[in-house]
Design a protein around this motif. Sequence first.
Motif, PDB file in Angstrom:
ATOM      1  N   MET A  93      19.681 -16.447 -14.456  1.00 40.15           N
ATOM      2  CA  MET A  93      19.661 -17.782 -15.033  1.00 40.15           C
ATOM      3  C   MET A  93      18.881 -18.498 -14.622  1.00 40.15           C
ATOM      4  N   ALA A  95      17.461 -20.970 -16.680  1.00 40.38           N
ATOM      5  CA  ALA A  95      17.470 -22.077 -17.442  1.00 40.38           C
ATOM      6  C   ALA A  95      18.069 -23.359 -16.734  1.00 40.38           C
ATOM      7  N   PRO A 127      30.587 -26.328 -17.996  1.00 43.74           N
ATOM      8  CA  PRO A 127      30.927 -24.861 -17.243  1.00 43.74           C
ATOM      9  C   PRO A 127      29.750 -24.503 -16.328  1.00 43.74           C
ATOM     10  N   LEU A 130      26.220 -19.622 -14.539  1.00 47.41           N
ATOM     11  CA  LEU A 130      26.136 -18.414 -13.439  1.00 47.41           C
ATOM     12  C   LEU A 130      27.163 -18.021 -12.669  1.00 47.41           C
ATOM     13  N   PHE A 147      18.565 -19.393  -9.943  1.00 49.87           N
ATOM     14  CA  PHE A 147      17.502 -20.255  -9.563  1.00 49.87           C
ATOM     15  C   PHE A 147      18.073 -21.498  -9.047  1.00 49.87           C
ATOM     16  N   LYS A 161      24.237 -22.360  -1.625  1.00 48.23           N
ATOM     17  CA  LYS A 161      24.375 -22.233  -3.119  1.00 48.23           C
ATOM     18  C   LYS A 161      24.720 -20.603  -3.669  1.00 48.23           C
TER      19      LYS A 161
HETATM   20  O1  C5P Z   1      24.144 -25.803  -9.135  1.00 52.29           O
HETATM   21  P1  C5P Z   1      22.653 -25.712  -9.635  1.00 52.29           P
HETATM   22  O2  C5P Z   1      22.695 -26.553 -10.901  1.00 52.29           O
HETATM   23  O3  C5P Z   1      21.743 -26.381  -8.661  1.00 52.29           O
HETATM   24  O4  C5P Z   1      22.631 -24.420  -9.744  1.00 52.29           O
HETATM   25  C1  C5P Z   1      21.460 -23.845 -10.498  1.00 52.29           C
HETATM   26  C2  C5P Z   1      21.813 -22.532 -11.124  1.00 52.29           C
HETATM   27  O5  C5P Z   1      22.818 -22.516 -11.559  1.00 52.29           O
HETATM   28  C3  C5P Z   1      20.702 -22.192 -12.001  1.00 52.29           C
HETATM   29  O6  C5P Z   1      20.425 -20.608 -12.066  1.00 52.29           O
HETATM   30  C4  C5P Z   1      21.288 -22.404 -13.344  1.00 52.29           C
HETATM   31  O7  C5P Z   1      20.838 -21.531 -14.453  1.00 52.29           O
HETATM   32  C5  C5P Z   1      22.485 -22.178 -13.171  1.00 52.29           C
HETATM   33  N1  C5P Z   1      23.640 -23.197 -13.518  1.00 52.29           N
HETATM   34  C6  C5P Z   1      24.462 -22.819 -14.550  1.00 52.29           C
HETATM   35  N2  C5P Z   1      25.469 -23.519 -15.112  1.00 52.29           N
HETATM   36  C7  C5P Z   1      25.464 -24.802 -14.948  1.00 52.29           C
HETATM   37  C8  C5P Z   1      24.517 -25.348 -14.075  1.00 52.29           C
HETATM   38  C9  C5P Z   1      23.649 -24.603 -13.385  1.00 52.29           C
HETATM   39  O8  C5P Z   1      24.565 -21.604 -15.246  1.00 52.29           O
HETATM   40  N3  C5P Z   1      26.541 -25.597 -15.403  1.00 52.29           N
END
Ligand code: C5P
Length: 223
Positions: A93, A95, A127, A130, A147, A161
Motif C-alpha cells: 500500500m 497510495a 476505511p 492496509l 508506507f 504504526k
Molecule cells: O495511518 P497512515 O495513513 O499513516 O498509514 C499509512 C499507510 O496506511 C499507507 O500504507 C496507506 O496506504 C495505508 N492507508 C490505508 N487506508 C487508509 C489510510 C492509510 O490503507 N484509510
Amino acid sequence: ALTPDLAGRHVVISAGGTREPLDPVRYLGNRSSGKQGYALARTAVARGARVTLVAANTALPDPAGAEVVPVGTARELQDAVVKAAIGADVVVMAAAVADFRPAHEVRSKIKKRDGVEPEPVALVRNPDILAQVAARHPARPPVVVGFAAETDDVLAGGRAKLARKGCDLLVVNQVGDGRAFGTEENEAVILEVGGPETPVPYGPKEALADRVWDAVARRLTTA
Ligand code: C5P
C-alpha cells in the motif's frame, strides 16, 4: 536487479492519492504523485512478478508489463485492492489514502452567495485498507507492506504504526519541507516484524523500491 526473485509471484501495489468528492467539481485530495508506487511496479516487473497496479489519480506512464486499475476515491481503491489481493502473494500500500471524506457529496456545485457564510464541511472516516488487508484471515496475503509518511518522531511513530496496522513491513519516510511527495528521490527506514530495521539512504525511488523487494523476497522464501 537481474535476479527474477519474484518470478511466479503476484504482487498488488496501490499508488497515487485518493480524491474525495465534495461536489461535482471539488474534492479533498493530497500531494502524492504516485512515483514511489510506480517505481515499485517497474522494479517488481523487472524481478519477474505479475503486477497489478491500483492507481489513484496519477499522471504517469503505465509501467510496461503491469496491469493498471485506475481508481478515484478511497472506497474505489479499497474495492480494487481487496479484489486483486485474493490469491496474491504480496500487497504493497504505497497510495496516500484520505483518512477522511466529506460526509455528504453535494449533487450540484456549491454556490457562493453575497453576505452568506459557507457551510462547514462535515467529514467521516474512510476505511483503513492496509489494516483490513492485513487482518483478512485466512485469505491474508503472505506479505503485506505499508508506507508511512511522518513529519516528526519518525521511527517511534513507525514502530507503533507497524504494530497497529498488522502488516509485515512498514516503509517509513519523513515528509514536509519538500521531502518525498512529488519528488524523484526518497529516504526511508524499512521496519520489519521480527526483522531488522533497514535504513535506505536518500536516492532514487527505484533504489528504495528494490530494497523493499529484497525484504519481501526474503520473507516469501522463509515463510
Ligand atoms: O495511518 P497512515 O495513513 O499513516 O498509514 C499509512 C499507510 O496506511 C499507507 O500504507 C496507506 O496506504 C495505508 N492507508 C490505508 N487506508 C487508509 C489510510 C492509510 O490503507 N484509510
